[in-house]
Design a protein around this motif. Structure first.
Motif, PDB file in Angstrom:
ATOM      1  N   HIS A   1       0.822  -1.220   0.000  1.00 45.92           N
ATOM      2  CA  HIS A   1       0.000   0.000   0.000  1.00 45.92           C
ATOM      3  C   HIS A   1       0.850   1.262   0.000  1.00 45.92           C
ATOM      4  CE1 HIS A   1      -3.632   2.318   0.443  1.00 45.92           C
ATOM      5  NE2 HIS A   1      -3.146   2.936   1.491  1.00 45.92           N
ATOM      6  N   PHE A   2       2.066   1.177   0.519  1.00 45.78           N
ATOM      7  CA  PHE A   2       2.970   2.332   0.490  1.00 45.78           C
ATOM      8  C   PHE A   2       3.311   2.694  -0.945  1.00 45.78           C
ATOM      9  CE2 PHE A   2       7.126   4.363   0.376  1.00 45.78           C
ATOM     10  CZ  PHE A   2       6.993   5.335   1.353  1.00 45.78           C
ATOM     11  N   ILE A   3       3.464   1.676  -1.798  1.00 47.03           N
ATOM     12  CA  ILE A   3       3.816   1.902  -3.201  1.00 47.03           C
ATOM     13  C   ILE A   3       2.580   2.230  -4.026  1.00 47.03           C
ATOM     14  CG2 ILE A   3       4.851   0.845  -5.255  1.00 47.03           C
ATOM     15  CD1 ILE A   3       6.461  -0.940  -3.378  1.00 47.03           C
ATOM     16  N   VAL A   4       1.468   1.543  -3.719  1.00 41.93           N
ATOM     17  CA  VAL A   4       0.228   1.735  -4.477  1.00 41.93           C
ATOM     18  C   VAL A   4      -0.855   2.228  -3.519  1.00 41.93           C
ATOM     19  CG1 VAL A   4      -1.388   0.697  -6.109  1.00 41.93           C
ATOM     20  CG2 VAL A   4       0.927  -0.223  -5.901  1.00 41.93           C
ATOM     21  N   PRO A   5      -0.909   3.546  -3.262  1.00 45.07           N
ATOM     22  CA  PRO A   5      -1.863   4.062  -2.278  1.00 45.07           C
ATOM     23  C   PRO A   5      -3.313   4.024  -2.733  1.00 45.07           C
ATOM     24  CG  PRO A   5      -0.698   5.862  -3.349  1.00 45.07           C
ATOM     25  CD  PRO A   5      -0.053   4.607  -3.826  1.00 45.07           C
ATOM     26  N   SER A   6      -3.539   3.812  -4.016  1.00 45.44           N
ATOM     27  CA  SER A   6      -4.914   3.703  -4.513  1.00 45.44           C
ATOM     28  C   SER A   6      -5.477   2.337  -4.149  1.00 45.44           C
ATOM     29  CB  SER A   6      -4.937   3.880  -6.036  1.00 45.44           C
ATOM     30  OG  SER A   6      -6.155   3.426  -6.580  1.00 45.44           O
ATOM     31  N   GLY A   7      -6.628   2.319  -3.450  1.00 45.70           N
ATOM     32  CA  GLY A   7      -7.223   1.052  -3.047  1.00 45.70           C
ATOM     33  C   GLY A   7      -7.598   0.188  -4.236  1.00 45.70           C
ATOM     34  N   SER A   8      -8.255   0.791  -5.240  1.00 45.23           N
ATOM     35  CA  SER A   8      -8.638   0.029  -6.421  1.00 45.23           C
ATOM     36  C   SER A   8      -7.415  -0.410  -7.214  1.00 45.23           C
ATOM     37  CB  SER A   8      -9.578   0.860  -7.302  1.00 45.23           C
ATOM     38  OG  SER A   8      -9.057   2.153  -7.527  1.00 45.23           O
ATOM     39  N   GLY A   9      -6.378   0.438  -7.250  1.00 46.38           N
ATOM     40  CA  GLY A   9      -5.136   0.058  -7.931  1.00 46.38           C
ATOM     41  C   GLY A   9      -4.439  -1.098  -7.240  1.00 46.38           C
ATOM     42  N   GLN A  10      -4.432  -1.069  -5.902  1.00 40.27           N
ATOM     43  CA  GLN A  10      -3.812  -2.156  -5.147  1.00 40.27           C
ATOM     44  C   GLN A  10      -4.592  -3.456  -5.340  1.00 40.27           C
ATOM     45  OE1 GLN A  10      -3.168  -1.281  -1.017  1.00 40.27           O
ATOM     46  NE2 GLN A  10      -2.429  -3.318  -0.525  1.00 40.27           N
ATOM     47  N   ALA A  11      -5.913  -3.354  -5.375  1.00 41.27           N
ATOM     48  CA  ALA A  11      -6.722  -4.555  -5.611  1.00 41.27           C
ATOM     49  C   ALA A  11      -6.412  -5.155  -6.973  1.00 41.27           C
ATOM     50  CB  ALA A  11      -8.207  -4.212  -5.515  1.00 41.27           C
ATOM     51  N   ALA A  12      -6.318  -4.281  -7.992  1.00 38.39           N
ATOM     52  CA  ALA A  12      -6.030  -4.750  -9.347  1.00 38.39           C
ATOM     53  C   ALA A  12      -4.640  -5.388  -9.433  1.00 38.39           C
ATOM     54  CB  ALA A  12      -6.139  -3.594 -10.335  1.00 38.39           C
ATOM     55  N   LEU A  13      -3.697  -4.887  -8.632  1.00 38.35           N
ATOM     56  CA  LEU A  13      -2.329  -5.405  -8.662  1.00 38.35           C
ATOM     57  C   LEU A  13      -2.172  -6.710  -7.890  1.00 38.35           C
ATOM     58  CD1 LEU A  13       0.735  -5.083  -9.250  1.00 38.35           C
ATOM     59  CD2 LEU A  13       0.882  -3.704  -7.165  1.00 38.35           C
ATOM     60  N   THR A  14      -2.732  -6.765  -6.694  1.00 38.51           N
ATOM     61  CA  THR A  14      -2.419  -7.878  -5.788  1.00 38.51           C
ATOM     62  C   THR A  14      -3.380  -9.056  -5.844  1.00 38.51           C
ATOM     63  OG1 THR A  14      -3.645  -6.862  -3.945  1.00 38.51           O
ATOM     64  CG2 THR A  14      -1.313  -6.287  -4.172  1.00 38.51           C
ATOM     65  N   MET A  15      -4.650  -8.803  -6.102  1.00 41.96           N
ATOM     66  CA  MET A  15      -5.625  -9.899  -6.017  1.00 41.96           C
ATOM     67  C   MET A  15      -5.378 -11.039  -7.003  1.00 41.96           C
ATOM     68  SD  MET A  15      -7.607  -9.783  -3.471  1.00 41.96           S
ATOM     69  CE  MET A  15      -6.320  -9.005  -2.508  1.00 41.96           C
ATOM     70  N   PRO A  16      -4.932 -10.751  -8.253  1.00 44.53           N
ATOM     71  CA  PRO A  16      -4.663 -11.872  -9.159  1.00 44.53           C
ATOM     72  C   PRO A  16      -3.547 -12.793  -8.659  1.00 44.53           C
ATOM     73  CG  PRO A  16      -4.899  -9.835 -10.405  1.00 44.53           C
ATOM     74  CD  PRO A  16      -4.820  -9.456  -8.951  1.00 44.53           C
ATOM     75  N   ILE A  17      -2.684 -12.287  -7.772  1.00 45.67           N
ATOM     76  CA  ILE A  17      -1.603 -13.112  -7.220  1.00 45.67           C
ATOM     77  C   ILE A  17      -2.008 -13.688  -5.865  1.00 45.67           C
ATOM     78  CG2 ILE A  17       0.795 -13.092  -6.404  1.00 45.67           C
ATOM     79  CD1 ILE A  17       1.347 -10.833  -8.383  1.00 45.67           C
ATOM     80  N   MET A  18      -2.579 -12.841  -5.018  1.00 47.09           N
ATOM     81  CA  MET A  18      -2.932 -13.270  -3.664  1.00 47.09           C
ATOM     82  C   MET A  18      -4.041 -14.324  -3.643  1.00 47.09           C
ATOM     83  SD  MET A  18      -0.968 -11.855  -1.477  1.00 47.09           S
ATOM     84  CE  MET A  18       0.040 -10.419  -1.100  1.00 47.09           C
ATOM     85  N   GLY A  19      -4.987 -14.225  -4.599  1.00 41.97           N
ATOM     86  CA  GLY A  19      -6.076 -15.204  -4.638  1.00 41.97           C
ATOM     87  C   GLY A  19      -5.565 -16.631  -4.825  1.00 41.97           C
ATOM     88  N   PRO A  20      -4.783 -16.884  -5.888  1.00 41.82           N
ATOM     89  CA  PRO A  20      -4.222 -18.231  -6.067  1.00 41.82           C
ATOM     90  C   PRO A  20      -3.274 -18.645  -4.941  1.00 41.82           C
ATOM     91  CG  PRO A  20      -4.154 -17.013  -8.134  1.00 41.82           C
ATOM     92  CD  PRO A  20      -4.555 -16.039  -7.068  1.00 41.82           C
ATOM     93  N   LEU A  21      -2.500 -17.680  -4.406  1.00 42.37           N
ATOM     94  CA  LEU A  21      -1.603 -18.003  -3.300  1.00 42.37           C
ATOM     95  C   LEU A  21      -2.391 -18.470  -2.088  1.00 42.37           C
ATOM     96  CD1 LEU A  21       1.233 -18.065  -2.056  1.00 42.37           C
ATOM     97  CD2 LEU A  21       0.953 -15.647  -1.462  1.00 42.37           C
ATOM     98  N   ALA A  22      -3.526 -17.829  -1.840  1.00 41.10           N
ATOM     99  CA  ALA A  22      -4.380 -18.240  -0.723  1.00 41.10           C
ATOM    100  C   ALA A  22      -4.835 -19.687  -0.887  1.00 41.10           C
ATOM    101  CB  ALA A  22      -5.597 -17.311  -0.631  1.00 41.10           C
ATOM    102  N   ASP A  23      -5.172 -20.068  -2.134  1.00 40.09           N
ATOM    103  CA  ASP A  23      -5.574 -21.453  -2.390  1.00 40.09           C
ATOM    104  C   ASP A  23      -4.462 -22.432  -2.042  1.00 40.09           C
ATOM    105  OD1 ASP A  23      -7.971 -20.465  -3.385  1.00 40.09           O
ATOM    106  OD2 ASP A  23      -7.305 -20.510  -5.474  1.00 40.09           O
ATOM    107  N   LEU A  24      -3.219 -22.043  -2.360  1.00 39.87           N
ATOM    108  CA  LEU A  24      -2.080 -22.944  -2.183  1.00 39.87           C
ATOM    109  C   LEU A  24      -1.687 -23.119  -0.725  1.00 39.87           C
ATOM    110  CD1 LEU A  24       0.144 -21.752  -5.179  1.00 39.87           C
ATOM    111  CD2 LEU A  24      -1.036 -23.952  -4.987  1.00 39.87           C
ATOM    112  N   ILE A  25      -1.902 -22.095   0.100  1.00 38.01           N
ATOM    113  CA  ILE A  25      -1.432 -22.163   1.491  1.00 38.01           C
ATOM    114  C   ILE A  25      -2.566 -22.378   2.492  1.00 38.01           C
ATOM    115  CG2 ILE A  25       0.593 -20.739   0.987  1.00 38.01           C
ATOM    116  CD1 ILE A  25      -0.827 -18.359   2.234  1.00 38.01           C
ATOM    117  N   GLY A  26      -3.789 -22.592   1.983  1.00 38.41           N
ATOM    118  CA  GLY A  26      -4.884 -22.935   2.887  1.00 38.41           C
ATOM    119  C   GLY A  26      -5.535 -21.766   3.578  1.00 38.41           C
ATOM    120  N   VAL A  27      -5.478 -20.592   2.965  1.00 37.39           N
ATOM    121  CA  VAL A  27      -6.150 -19.406   3.503  1.00 37.39           C
ATOM    122  C   VAL A  27      -7.331 -19.101   2.580  1.00 37.39           C
ATOM    123  CG1 VAL A  27      -5.920 -16.937   4.015  1.00 37.39           C
ATOM    124  CG2 VAL A  27      -4.017 -18.495   4.483  1.00 37.39           C
ATOM    125  N   THR A  28      -8.481 -18.728   3.134  1.00 34.52           N
ATOM    126  CA  THR A  28      -9.625 -18.441   2.279  1.00 34.52           C
ATOM    127  C   THR A  28      -9.401 -17.138   1.506  1.00 34.52           C
ATOM    128  OG1 THR A  28     -10.851 -17.136   3.934  1.00 34.52           O
ATOM    129  CG2 THR A  28     -11.175 -19.541   3.934  1.00 34.52           C
TER     130      THR A  28
END
Length: 474
Positions: free
Chosen positions: A378-405
């Protein structure tokens, strides 16, 4: 009211023009460059995606190495345009929401409501903080009010001072109030709405847990501001008054403003819009396109009810959209970073090695780690919608792999986004706000850091609890 608005705009323009912030696009282009270089260094690889319960997830045992495909010099620049195109649905959604708020602002309803409320609290100072903070918290949580709140700082600061408080009190009512809304994001279309859509979650699902979190964060935020305000009221030397101690409060409290019937109808239409939105999301599974259409209807309706001409509605809509150009472009450049990582086929390699490390760590710590990582991003991408667009495509699959919803992953993002909005100097909106208030970043940081630590603590606990209860639906 017109004179008051002109005064607010003069102060706002003068202050924000002199503010110095870290340019988010410079940071994003640097990250894009780093991502491009990494495609030449990190081995390419891929996971297979499989269908499970109607949604696509990563097959944890299917990772394979593939031929290297590093991104070249010209492709670095092509990715920016490609990112804009691929994020067009989100970008134009942001423009439409901003345009609707522009029409709402043009009706004068919110400004009139603020002045009327200020008058009512002139002799009831102890209620000023909880009621006004609730107003801004609901605005942030339900409709993503951020930049729109800047105009209210020159109203609340002199009011707070006249009631025996100080500049910090008036500023915090607005900033911390709106931040509480973004942190909990009960139905914020800019943060949770976008993040859940990218993560494949039902829109605004998990709302009950976020409402409970809203109550906790609101109580803590109000307690922090109220405690400071009461100290200043008892001992004026403990307060900070800056450039506002000589402002004439009478211009605000005695301005010729009447809360007319048309203002009431505008508010009614605005509240009715959220009832339809909730019904459509729950009953018909609406997403960005349907919600955007609903807000276009709302813009036309409140414009007509607010007695704006057709030209005024259009011009107000355009002004509101223009105010979100920076945030919308951040979304596109953020997507460009993902484009580069995808073209280099290194996202899955990063996921593979990250999940391999995290598999040896209890998943409860992995959930907390996601929250910390989102706070750093968030320090690098202070825009909430921008951060969602950047991180969710990576964090979503990562959550599947490590057992986090995935719902816990979205929660981690929204909490980190909201807290960072009132402390990180990379946020242009935040820096404009404190500059408008006449508070340096260092002075503000020294004052607010205890609350920031408490909020981060609550955030980690909330994420861990969400993980333990399998916060879902998935």
């Amino acid at each position: 009211m017109v004179q008051l608005q002109q005064k607010i705009e003069e102060v706002k323009n003068e202050k924000t023009n002199n503010s110095k912030t870290i340019n988010v696009f410079v940071l994003l282009l640097f990250v894009l460059l780093v991502a491009t270089i990494l495609t030449h260094i990190i081995p390419a690889g891929e996971y297979e995606r499989v269908e499970q319960n109607g949604r696509e997830i990563v097959d944890a045992g299917s990772f394979t190495r593939i031929n290297q495909s590093p991104v070249q010099f010209f492709s670095f620049f092509k990715a920016i345009h490609t990112g804009m195109v691929e994020a067009a649905d989100i970008i134009f959604f942001v423009f439409i929401i901003g345009g609707t708020f522009g029409v709402l602002t043009a009706t004068g309803t919110i400004e009139t409501l603020m002045v009327v409320m200020s008058r009512k609290f002139a002799n009831k100072e102890k209620w000023l903080i909880p009621v006004m903070m609730l107003f801004f918290a609901l605005g942030g949580s339900l409709m993503g009010m951020a930049e729109e709140t800047l105009a209210y700082i020159p109203i609340l600061i002199p009011l707070a001072i006249a009631l025996g408080f100080d500049v910090f009190t008036g500023t915090a009512i607005v900033l911390i109030g709106a931040s509480i809304g973004f942190t909990t994001a009960v139905m914020n279309p800019f943060t949770v709405g976008i993040a859940q859509g990218i993560a494949g979650l039902p829109l605004f699902s998990g709302i009950t847990y976020r409402i409970l979190l809203f109550i906790v964060m609101y109580a803590v935020g109000v307690g922090f501001v109220y405690r400071h305000a009461m100290k200043v009221k008892k001992d004026r030397t403990l307060g900070y008054f800056g450039d506002y101690q000589d402002i004439n409060l009478e211009q605000i409290l005695n301005s010729p403003v009447i809360f007319e019937r048309r203002h009431k109808w505008v508010l009614f239409c605005f509240l009715l819009n959220f009832i339809f939105l909730a019904f459509g999301v729950i009953k018909f599974h609406w997403y960005i396109t349907e919600i955007a259409a609903l807000f276009i209807i709302l813009a036309i309706l409140i414009g007509l009810v607010g007695r704006l001409s057709a030209d005024q509605i259009v011009h107000s809509f355009m002004r509101g959209s223009a105010g979100l150009i920076t945030g919308a472009l951040v979304i596109g450049v953020s997507r460009a970073i993902l484009i580069v990582l995808e073209q280099g086929h290194i996202i899955d390699t990063i996921l593979h090695h990250t999940s391999s490390v995290l598999q040896h760590v209890p998943s409860v710590f992995s959930a907390g780690g996601m929250f910390i990582l989102q706070a750093l991003i968030h320090f690098i991408v202070p825009s909430g919608s921008g951060q969602a667009a950047l991180t969710m495509p990576i964090m979503g699959p990562l959550a599947d792999l490590i057992g986090v919803t995935r719902q816990t992953t979205v929660l981690s993002f929204s909490i980190a986004d909201g807290i960072g909005n009132i402390i990180f100097p990379t946020s242009g909106y935040f820096m404009a706000a404190i500059t408008l208030a006449g508070i340096s970043w260092v002075r503000w940081a020294k004052w607010v850091w205890p609350l920031i630590l408490i909020q981060y603590g609550i955030g980690i606990i909330a994420v861990i609890i969400a993980h333990l209860i399998k916060y879902g639906p998935f």
